[in-house]
Design a protein around this motif. Structure first.
Motif, mmCIF file in Angstrom:
data_model
loop_
_atom_site.group_PDB
_atom_site.id
_atom_site.type_symbol
_atom_site.label_atom_id
_atom_site.label_comp_id
_atom_site.label_asym_id
_atom_site.label_seq_id
_atom_site.Cartn_x
_atom_site.Cartn_y
_atom_site.Cartn_z
ATOM 1 N N ALA A 79 -7.067 7.096 -7.466
ATOM 2 C CA ALA A 79 -6.101 8.158 -7.791
ATOM 3 C C ALA A 79 -5.100 7.683 -8.843
ATOM 4 O O ALA A 79 -4.760 8.422 -9.779
ATOM 5 C CB ALA A 79 -5.378 8.599 -6.523
ATOM 6 N N LEU A 80 -4.617 6.449 -8.704
ATOM 7 C CA LEU A 80 -3.684 5.908 -9.690
ATOM 8 C C LEU A 80 -4.348 5.731 -11.053
ATOM 9 O O LEU A 80 -3.742 6.003 -12.096
ATOM 10 C CB LEU A 80 -3.145 4.559 -9.213
ATOM 11 N N ALA A 103 3.840 5.799 -5.432
ATOM 12 C CA ALA A 103 3.640 5.891 -6.877
ATOM 13 C C ALA A 103 2.590 6.935 -7.229
ATOM 14 O O ALA A 103 2.721 7.649 -8.231
ATOM 15 C CB ALA A 103 3.218 4.517 -7.423
ATOM 16 N N THR A 104 1.560 7.042 -6.418
ATOM 17 C CA THR A 104 0.507 8.043 -6.649
ATOM 18 C C THR A 104 1.077 9.458 -6.553
ATOM 19 O O THR A 104 0.828 10.307 -7.414
ATOM 20 C CB THR A 104 -0.627 7.883 -5.618
ATOM 21 N N ILE A 105 1.846 9.712 -5.484
ATOM 22 C CA ILE A 105 2.441 11.043 -5.292
ATOM 23 C C ILE A 105 3.381 11.382 -6.443
ATOM 24 O O ILE A 105 3.344 12.489 -7.006
ATOM 25 C CB ILE A 105 3.189 11.091 -3.942
ATOM 26 N N ILE A 145 -0.022 0.567 -13.535
ATOM 27 C CA ILE A 145 -0.822 -0.666 -13.472
ATOM 28 C C ILE A 145 -0.251 -1.596 -12.405
ATOM 29 O O ILE A 145 -0.987 -2.208 -11.623
ATOM 30 C CB ILE A 145 -0.862 -1.363 -14.848
ATOM 31 N N GLY A 146 1.090 -1.684 -12.352
ATOM 32 C CA GLY A 146 1.725 -2.489 -11.306
ATOM 33 C C GLY A 146 1.389 -1.975 -9.912
ATOM 34 O O GLY A 146 1.123 -2.758 -8.992
ATOM 35 N N ALA A 147 1.395 -0.637 -9.756
ATOM 36 C CA ALA A 147 1.043 -0.044 -8.463
ATOM 37 C C ALA A 147 -0.414 -0.312 -8.109
ATOM 38 O O ALA A 147 -0.746 -0.574 -6.948
ATOM 39 C CB ALA A 147 1.316 1.464 -8.492
ATOM 40 N N ILE A 148 -1.299 -0.258 -9.110
ATOM 41 C CA ILE A 148 -2.714 -0.552 -8.868
ATOM 42 C C ILE A 148 -2.892 -2.001 -8.435
ATOM 43 O O ILE A 148 -3.681 -2.305 -7.530
ATOM 44 C CB ILE A 148 -3.544 -0.255 -10.139
ATOM 45 N N THR A 160 0.833 -1.206 0.000
ATOM 46 C CA THR A 160 0.000 0.000 0.000
ATOM 47 C C THR A 160 0.863 1.250 0.000
ATOM 48 O O THR A 160 0.577 2.220 -0.715
ATOM 49 C CB THR A 160 -0.928 0.009 1.227
ATOM 50 N N LEU A 161 1.935 1.233 0.809
ATOM 51 C CA LEU A 161 2.847 2.384 0.846
ATOM 52 C C LEU A 161 3.497 2.597 -0.511
ATOM 53 O O LEU A 161 3.667 3.750 -0.963
ATOM 54 C CB LEU A 161 3.925 2.164 1.914
ATOM 55 N N LEU A 162 3.869 1.491 -1.173
ATOM 56 C CA LEU A 162 4.453 1.593 -2.508
ATOM 57 C C LEU A 162 3.470 2.240 -3.479
ATOM 58 O O LEU A 162 3.853 3.100 -4.295
ATOM 59 C CB LEU A 162 4.843 0.202 -2.995
ATOM 60 N N ALA A 163 2.201 1.854 -3.381
ATOM 61 C CA ALA A 163 1.177 2.434 -4.249
ATOM 62 C C ALA A 163 0.970 3.911 -3.943
ATOM 63 O O ALA A 163 0.764 4.726 -4.860
ATOM 64 C CB ALA A 163 -0.136 1.671 -4.084
ATOM 65 N N ILE A 164 1.034 4.277 -2.664
ATOM 66 C CA ILE A 164 0.875 5.690 -2.287
ATOM 67 C C ILE A 164 2.033 6.520 -2.821
ATOM 68 O O ILE A 164 1.839 7.625 -3.345
ATOM 69 C CB ILE A 164 0.768 5.817 -0.748
#
Length: 364
Positions: free
Chosen positions: A232-233, A17-19, A44-47, A11-15
């Protein structure tokens, strides 16, 4: 706190990536097609990472409430992810066929991809794998009814009367799901469970995966955070994908397949773990339940959006799609009629999935 951060590293990795995506959006999208496609692939990987955590917390909640609620929560979380991504894609680049193609792709992925691969691998490892055939019959007839009403009949509806049929479709889907939900969690809940002869659950099996001692409040909170991050992603991913595919000659259905694959990615891993642990009932509930939820819940939401915007979606499947769906449902009805799966049945579904992929690459 450190343990929580460690557990939620995806989840932190996805956050992160979003920022980064929002901070560098202009630079990434203005760098040409290659840059846009790489950006889309990374997002897509982050999602998928965020979706994995959404599925995990759905499993934790499911473990606390037990079956059949467990797989219901998992499939509903996947449908929520799918609807969020679809809505964002449609808001940026409206496509009259995206909803139809996504639902079709999701059904092919769930019934032929997930069920086929799980039954194939589970069959090689365990031979014949038992499950409750009442669940398979119930899911199959519901999927056939829902797809017939929402994706076959619209071919014969006059264009000037689309809004009337859309209203009817919304009502029909909600009634179908309401009755099904009452049956699934009420007097007929035993349709969707199976009493396995072994008493002990092997270490590492799917039943041991969720952290039953985890906080329910934390799981609900992290599930909500995951859905927000996915939305967001998807916002930036849709722009990058549109820029990268523009003028590339790629089949239009590629976007729909990506949406279906992203939303189904956690289910794929969960179903494969269940099959290898000889828990075929979980596979049936996940694969068929996900297909049913995709049709019966995504359709009314997107039809409501069409009515609100005044722009109808093209929901009627193409002849090729209709044939593939009916072949799939006929094969599923035959294979899932005896309460046991095997590798041969899994292979028939997986070959159908390969056919779906081939037809998609051909633009059909």
């Amino acid at each position: 706190m450190f343990a929580l951060l460690r557990d939620e590293k995806l989840t932190l990795l996805a956050i992160v990536a979003t920022i980064a995506a929002y901070a560098l959006e202009g630079l990434l999208l203005d760098g040409g097609r290659s840059s846009a496609l790489i950006t889309a692939a990374v997002l897509i990987g982050a999602i998928v990472c965020a979706s994995m955590r959404v599925a995990h917390h759905a499993e934790v909640l499911a473990e606390k409430v037990g079956d059949p609620y467990g797989t219901m929560i998992l499939t509903l979380s996947a449908v929520l992810v799918e609807v969020v991504i679809l809505a964002i894609l449609m808001s940026h680049e409206p496509s009259p066929t995206l909803v139809r193609d996504t639902i079709y792709a999701a059904v092919m992925l769930d019934l032929n991809g997930i069920l086929g691969l799980a039954a194939l691998l589970g069959g090689f490892k365990h031979g014949e794998q038992p499950y409750n055939d009442d669940s398979a019959r119930t899911y199959s007839v519901m999927i056939l009814t829902a797809m017939g009403i929402s994706m076959v009949v619209p071919e014969f509806i006059p264009s000037e009367k689309w809004h009337l049929y859309s209203i009817f479709t919304i009502g029909a889907m909600l009634v179908l799901y309401g009755v099904f939900l009452r049956m699934q969690v009420g007097a007929h809940s035993y349709f969707f469970s199976y009493s396995y002869p072994e008493k002990k659950v092997r270490k590492g099996s799917v039943a041991a995966e969720p952290d039953a001692g985890g906080s329910r409040t934390l799981s609900i909170a992290m599930l909500c955070v995951g859905v927000v991050v996915i939305g967001a992603l998807a916002e930036v991913m849709s722009k990058a994908l549109s820029t990268g595919l523009e003028g590339s000659g790629a089949p239009p259905v590629i976007a729909a397949i990506l949406v279906a694959a992203i939303s189904a990615s956690p289910e794929i891993l969960t179903a494969l773990r269940a099959a290898l642990a000889n828990r075929m009932q979980s596979v049936v509930n996940i694969a068929l339940g996900a297909s049913l939820s995709t049709v019966i819940l995504t359709v009314p939401v997107m039809e409501a959006m069409a009515l609100y915007s005044g722009q109808p979606f093209e929901m009627a499947m193409t002849p090729v799609q209709t044939v593939m769906v009916f072949i799939t449902l006929i094969v599923a009805a035959i294979n899932l009629n005896d309460g046991e799966t095997n590798a041969i049945e899994g292979m028939t579904h997986f070959v159908l999935f390969a056919t779906f992929v081939m037809l998609s690459l051909l633009g059909l």
